[in-house]
Design a protein around this motif. Structure first.
Motif, PDB file in Angstrom:
ATOM      1  N   LYS A  40      -4.904   3.616 -12.599  1.00 17.81           N
ATOM      2  CA  LYS A  40      -4.675   3.243 -11.194  1.00 17.81           C
ATOM      3  C   LYS A  40      -5.058   1.784 -10.942  1.00 17.81           C
ATOM      4  O   LYS A  40      -4.458   1.118 -10.106  1.00 17.81           O
ATOM      5  N   ASP A  41      -6.048   1.283 -11.682  1.00 17.08           N
ATOM      6  CA  ASP A  41      -6.447  -0.118 -11.503  1.00 17.08           C
ATOM      7  C   ASP A  41      -5.379  -1.044 -12.101  1.00 17.08           C
ATOM      8  O   ASP A  41      -5.074  -2.096 -11.552  1.00 17.08           O
ATOM      9  N   ALA A  44      -2.640  -1.217  -9.553  1.00 18.89           N
ATOM     10  CA  ALA A  44      -2.994  -1.461  -8.151  1.00 18.89           C
ATOM     11  C   ALA A  44      -2.086  -2.536  -7.577  1.00 18.89           C
ATOM     12  O   ALA A  44      -1.825  -3.554  -8.228  1.00 18.89           O
ATOM     13  N   LEU A  48       1.225   3.733  -6.479  1.00 16.54           N
ATOM     14  CA  LEU A  48       0.139   4.680  -6.745  1.00 16.54           C
ATOM     15  C   LEU A  48       0.409   5.397  -8.059  1.00 16.54           C
ATOM     16  O   LEU A  48       1.563   5.648  -8.418  1.00 16.54           O
ATOM     17  N   ASP A  72      -4.802   7.738  -8.326  1.00 17.34           N
ATOM     18  CA  ASP A  72      -4.966   7.479  -6.890  1.00 17.34           C
ATOM     19  C   ASP A  72      -4.665   8.718  -6.066  1.00 17.34           C
ATOM     20  O   ASP A  72      -5.094   8.828  -4.927  1.00 17.34           O
ATOM     21  N   ILE A 109      -9.577  10.180  -3.256  1.00 16.98           N
ATOM     22  CA  ILE A 109      -8.271  10.359  -3.903  1.00 16.98           C
ATOM     23  C   ILE A 109      -7.318  10.944  -2.859  1.00 16.98           C
ATOM     24  O   ILE A 109      -7.703  11.830  -2.090  1.00 16.98           O
ATOM     25  N   ARG A 368       5.089   5.679  -5.817  1.00 22.60           N
ATOM     26  CA  ARG A 368       4.142   6.542  -6.528  1.00 22.60           C
ATOM     27  C   ARG A 368       4.760   6.996  -7.840  1.00 22.60           C
ATOM     28  O   ARG A 368       5.951   7.304  -7.890  1.00 22.60           O
TER      29      ARG A 368
END
Ligand code: GLA
Length: 414
Positions: A40-41, A44, A48, A72, A109, A368
């Motif tokens: 997720k990082d 970012a 998502l 996320d 989350i 996403r």
């Protein structure tokens, strides 16, 4: 044969260990480590990253830590489907979904709701004039084995199976509509403000047929209420939670996009109609149950085509099998535990990388990307090793490929 298995396994163990060592910074040169950075990082600001699971019950501490580090957003794999959440006229089972939503909230989350309406995993009482007593769901019978032991005997079609599950006369259109409306109002209302969006309808388009029509399935909601059931469902959900994103979700709907044929063409017709009828559709979920030879050009063109309708796109159930060529709703069949050649994991990493390159190119419309499970054992395609982490939660080459791409650099060299 046995030797081959051992060889395959050893190569894989070495490979996995290497990737793991690289991720944990054991090479001594890492600037970014898996411990400090999760998927997720790495993504970012692009989109998502999600995973499916009926968490946290029956998940180990390690699994939950992996989820917190990498994702996320969580999609409940089963507990919000119509049958588990609303098994009988006035009976709702919210225990598992309440726990899931609370756990996600406690751990910062997000939650994606799946799914308000579907032809599958929906109890028959929705469609019966006089609802029959609830029963344990009957399994759809397997095809009888032939003498040769192959599963080639006749199996009831989905529609035959559905019809057989209905006891007595069918409910009228009005009664069935009212039941779906109550279901949607109750479920969406319960999680209003705590769930970022919903798959409103799942898998409405049949698998083969005339791509010049919407090719909706001919049973369940589409038979008892009619094609406008989708539009109404989107409107009911929107009335209850106007801030929730509302998606149409389906498998193989990217197929045929380059030539504007097949299931993709039907999905475009369906979505255009929904928009024309005023359905508040935010986006389309391409499930993404794929394999090593999935047509990537179709995937990219489908995203472009949906965006041209003013819709957002999500990849909602991503997995890429390391062996086998089945996809979509049939991707879980024929699971086996035959050894998978190590080079397949490299090919799998290439396919995942190519897919994420496409997603990054279209990150303005992609909201996403959700994996359907968290590891090769927490997967409906067990035995085909379709996810980024193996059964021991060790990262596979595919994980590293996606991390490298997301961070824009090779994370384990200076
Ligand atoms: C479909 C559904 C999911 C799930 C998978 C198999 O893709 O949308 O909810 O049932 O099949 O796990």
């Amino acid at each position: 044969m046995k030797r081959l298995v051992v060889l395959g396994l050893s190569v894989y163990v070495i490979l996995a260990a290497t990737v793991y060592a690289q991720n944990t910074g054991d090479t001594g040169t890492a600037t970014v480590t898996a411990a400090s950075m999760g998927l997720k990082d790495a993504y970012a600001g692009k989109f998502l990253i999600g995973a499916a699971g009926d968490i946290p019950k029956r998940y180990s501490e390690n699994e939950l830590a992996n989820i917190k580090a990498n994702y996320d957003v969580i999609t409940p794999e089963n507990c919000m489907k119509p049958r588990p959440i609303h098994p009988w006229v006035d009976t709702y089972n919210f225990a598992i979904s309440d726990t899931l939503v609370q756990w996600c909230q406690d751990n910062d989350i997000k939650v994606w709701g799946h799914t308000l309406a579907w032809h599958s995993q929906t109890p028959p009482w929705f469609f019966e004039a006089e609802p029959s007593e609830p029963e344990e769901p009957a399994a759809r019978p397997a095809r009888p084995r032939t003498m040769a032991g192959n599963r080639r005997g006749p199996r009831p079609s989905m529609s035959e199976f559905w019809r057989r599950s209905i006891t007595g006369p069918m409910a009228s259109r009005e009664v069935a509509m009212e039941r779906l409306k109550n279901h949607i109002i109750t479920v969406v209302g319960r999680y209003k403000g705590r769930i970022i969006g919903w798959d409103v309808f799942n898998e409405s388009i049949a698998d083969s047929g005339d791509c010049t029509t919407e090719n909706l399935r001919t049973f369940s909601w589409y038979e008892v209420v009619g094609p406008d059931v989708l539009t109404m469902a989107f409107k009911w959900a929107h009335e209850v939670d106007p801030d929730a994103q509302l998606y149409y979700n389906d498998y193989n709907i990217e197929q045929g996009a380059v030539e504007n044929k097949g299931k993709h063409a039907s999905s475009m017709l369906l979505l255009k109609r929904l928009i024309d009828e005023g359905a508040p559709v935010t986006g389309v979920g391409i499930q993404g149950h794929w394999h090593l030879d999935t047509n990537l050009a179709d995937v990219e063109q489908a995203i472009i085509n949906y965006a041209s309708l003013g819709l957002k796109v999500a990849i909602t159930e991503l997995d890429v099998t390391a062996t086998g060529s089945n996809s979509g709703a049939f991707g879980g069949f024929g699971r086996n535990n035959e050894p998978i050649p190590p080079e397949n994991y490299e090919k799998q990493a290439e396919v995942y990388k190519a897919l994420f390159e496409i997603f990054i190119r279209h990150s303005d419309v992609i909201d996403r990307v959700t994996f359907w499970g968290i590891s090769d054992t927490r997967s409906w395609r067990r035995g085909r090793d379709a996810l980024l982490f193996d059964g021991e939660l060790q990262p596979k080459p595919a994980y590293q490929a996606i991390m490298d791409l997301g961070t824009g650099k090779n994370v384990h060299t200076q």
